[in-house]
Design a protein around this motif. Structure first.
Motif, PDB file in Angstrom:
ATOM      1  N   PRO A   1       0.783  -1.410   0.154  1.00  0.00           N
ATOM      2  CA  PRO A   1      -0.009   0.411   0.161  1.00  0.00           C
ATOM      3  C   PRO A   1       0.649   1.238  -0.283  1.00  0.00           C
ATOM      4  O   PRO A   1       0.169   2.058  -0.394  1.00  0.00           O
ATOM      5  CB  PRO A   1      -0.559   0.190   0.926  1.00  0.00           C
ATOM      6  N   GLU A   2       1.647   1.121   0.323  1.00  0.00           N
ATOM      7  CA  GLU A   2       3.195   2.295   0.402  1.00  0.00           C
ATOM      8  C   GLU A   2       3.734   2.545  -1.061  1.00  0.00           C
ATOM      9  O   GLU A   2       4.026   3.491  -1.526  1.00  0.00           O
ATOM     10  CB  GLU A   2       3.948   2.237   1.184  1.00  0.00           C
TER      11      GLU A   2
ATOM     12  N   ASP B   1      13.137   1.902 -12.746  1.00  0.00           N
ATOM     13  CA  ASP B   1      13.721   1.987 -10.926  1.00  0.00           C
ATOM     14  C   ASP B   1      13.720   0.718 -10.131  1.00  0.00           C
ATOM     15  O   ASP B   1      12.075   0.941  -9.677  1.00  0.00           O
ATOM     16  CB  ASP B   1      14.345   3.467 -10.735  1.00  0.00           C
ATOM     17  N   VAL B   2      14.203   0.352  -9.439  1.00  0.00           N
ATOM     18  CA  VAL B   2      13.797  -0.527  -8.181  1.00  0.00           C
ATOM     19  C   VAL B   2      14.946  -0.021  -6.903  1.00  0.00           C
ATOM     20  O   VAL B   2      15.570   0.464  -7.306  1.00  0.00           O
ATOM     21  CB  VAL B   2      13.437  -1.990  -8.136  1.00  0.00           C
TER      22      VAL B   2
ATOM     23  N   VAL C   1       8.554  -2.240  -5.923  1.00  0.00           N
ATOM     24  CA  VAL C   1       8.697  -1.056  -7.127  1.00  0.00           C
ATOM     25  C   VAL C   1       7.287  -1.032  -7.426  1.00  0.00           C
ATOM     26  O   VAL C   1       6.260  -1.202  -6.162  1.00  0.00           O
ATOM     27  CB  VAL C   1       7.968  -2.489  -8.825  1.00  0.00           C
ATOM     28  N   PHE C   2       7.591   0.237  -7.674  1.00  0.00           N
ATOM     29  CA  PHE C   2       6.699   1.893  -7.556  1.00  0.00           C
ATOM     30  C   PHE C   2       6.039   2.076  -8.007  1.00  0.00           C
ATOM     31  O   PHE C   2       5.721   1.481  -9.274  1.00  0.00           O
ATOM     32  CB  PHE C   2       7.809   3.148  -7.452  1.00  0.00           C
TER      33      PHE C   2
ATOM     34  N   ASP D   1       5.476   4.284 -11.291  1.00  0.00           N
ATOM     35  CA  ASP D   1       6.067   3.733 -12.479  1.00  0.00           C
ATOM     36  C   ASP D   1       4.861   2.907 -13.322  1.00  0.00           C
ATOM     37  O   ASP D   1       4.532   2.622 -14.723  1.00  0.00           O
ATOM     38  CB  ASP D   1       7.787   2.867 -12.538  1.00  0.00           C
ATOM     39  N   LEU D   2       4.588   1.553 -12.505  1.00  0.00           N
ATOM     40  CA  LEU D   2       3.576   1.034 -12.911  1.00  0.00           C
ATOM     41  C   LEU D   2       2.080   1.761 -13.981  1.00  0.00           C
ATOM     42  O   LEU D   2       1.670   1.528 -14.820  1.00  0.00           O
ATOM     43  CB  LEU D   2       2.803   0.251 -11.907  1.00  0.00           C
ATOM     44  N   ASP D   3       1.314   3.137 -13.140  1.00  0.00           N
ATOM     45  CA  ASP D   3       0.542   3.256 -13.619  1.00  0.00           C
ATOM     46  C   ASP D   3       1.243   4.313 -14.707  1.00  0.00           C
ATOM     47  O   ASP D   3       0.739   4.354 -16.145  1.00  0.00           O
ATOM     48  CB  ASP D   3       0.429   4.326 -12.080  1.00  0.00           C
TER      49      ASP D   3
END
Length: 316
Positions: free
Chosen positions: A222-223, A255-256, A274-275, A278-280
């Motif tokens: 969630p964070e 980036d991870v 994984v941020f 970036d997925l969005d």
């Protein structure tokens, strides 16, 4: 993207260089300090001795007005002397399996003020670092909990913690210079004969020369966004800091944060962060493929030992 890349890269490097190459949030816990009796004798012998056997005299510790220990938690292990160093005596008093707290007591008859920390800590051979840093003033006594995470235990499949191994760091409380680092010390928290089962189910990412990586899947966080859980087993002949700065998901590189220190003979379940941004940005709702480069480094010098390209999962 550029600013975030700089931030995450610096964050990852800082995390790796700090003590054990692992990111972990710390919570502040209360610490009690008690002045020793003026009549207490100081130990003139400056020899160093590590101990991983139970102390012979379990009644030697000084009683306090509000002791942390309890009759219930004390029953799970014998009191153990962990370290004696130039007037400093460090003991493990008790283990509480319900809260995963190990109570540590320090008695300091020297003029040196110490900060005491754990390093390279494992439970049942799984790398699990506790939240623990304790100050003890000159001619004083202190007690504090080394707090392990029950969530970390669940991730590793630890149902009963029977053995803790750790190195003890003694730091100068003012300068934070390292005064002494112990060898591995073993704390027996239970007399159970239960053997730890190492869950190696999942997709094998890499298995060569004693190093094994297994994908345990992606979970929502969630964070941050998502966490890629990866099981690591190090049966090589050297301690390793395992690090990767980026990953390619569904053919998009991002980036991870991923680093883990795994000494020889130890296991770990580490998370690649994984941020969500970036997925969005790449409109990734389902991860169908993943690929990254792994850097194996010396934990003491951070020099690269080996680079492993194209560690992949899914359709590549």
């Amino acid at each position: 993207m550029k600013n975030k890349y700089i931030f995450t890269t610096l964050f990852a490097l800082f995390t790796i260089m700090a003590s054990s190459c692992q990111t972990r949030s710390a919570q502040t816990t209360a610490q009690k300090e008690i002045t020793l009796e003026d009549s207490a004798e100081t130990n003139s012998n400056s020899d160093i001795s590590d101990a991983s056997v139970p102390a012979e005299d379990n009644n030697a510790s000084t009683e306090t007005d509000a002791p942390i220990t309890s009759e219930v938690s004390a029953a799970f292990m014998e009191e153990q002397t962990l370290l004696e160093y130039e007037g400093l005596s460090l003991k493990a008093l008790s283990w509480d399996p319900d809260t995963a707290n190990l109570i540590i007591q320090a008695q300091n008859s020297s003029a040196q003020e110490y900060t005491i920390q754990f390093s390279d800590t494992s439970v049942n051979n799984y790398m699990v670092e506790p939240n623990f840093s304790m100050n003890v003033k000159a001619d004083a006594q202190a007690e504090k909990n080394a707090e392990f995470s029950l969530d970390d235990f669940d991730s590793c499949g630890i149902e009963e913690a029977t053995q803790i191994q750790t190195k003890i760091l003694l730091l100068d409380s003012v300068s934070f210079d390292t005064i002494y680092t112990s060898d591995y010390i073993t704390i027996q928290t239970s007399d159970s004969n239960r053997q730890q089962v190492y869950d190696e189910s999942g997709d094998i990412l890499y298995d060569q020369d004693g190093l094994k990586l297994i994908s345990k899947g992606f979970v929502d966080d969630p964070e941050w966004g998502k966490l890629w859980k990866i099981y690591i087993s190090n049966d090589t002949d050297r301690d390793l800091c395992i690090y990767s700065p980026d990953v390619t998901l569904n053919d998009h590189t991002m980036d991870v944060i991923f680093s883990a220190t795994v000494p020889v003979g130890k296991k770990a379940v580490s998370s690649m962060t994984v941020f969500q941004s970036d997925l969005d940005n790449y409109q990734i709702n389902e991860i169908t493929s993943a690929r990254f480069t792994l850097h194996l480094k010396n934990p003491a010098t951070f020099e690269t030992i080996q680079t492993i390209d194209n560690i992949s999962l899914g359709n590549q």
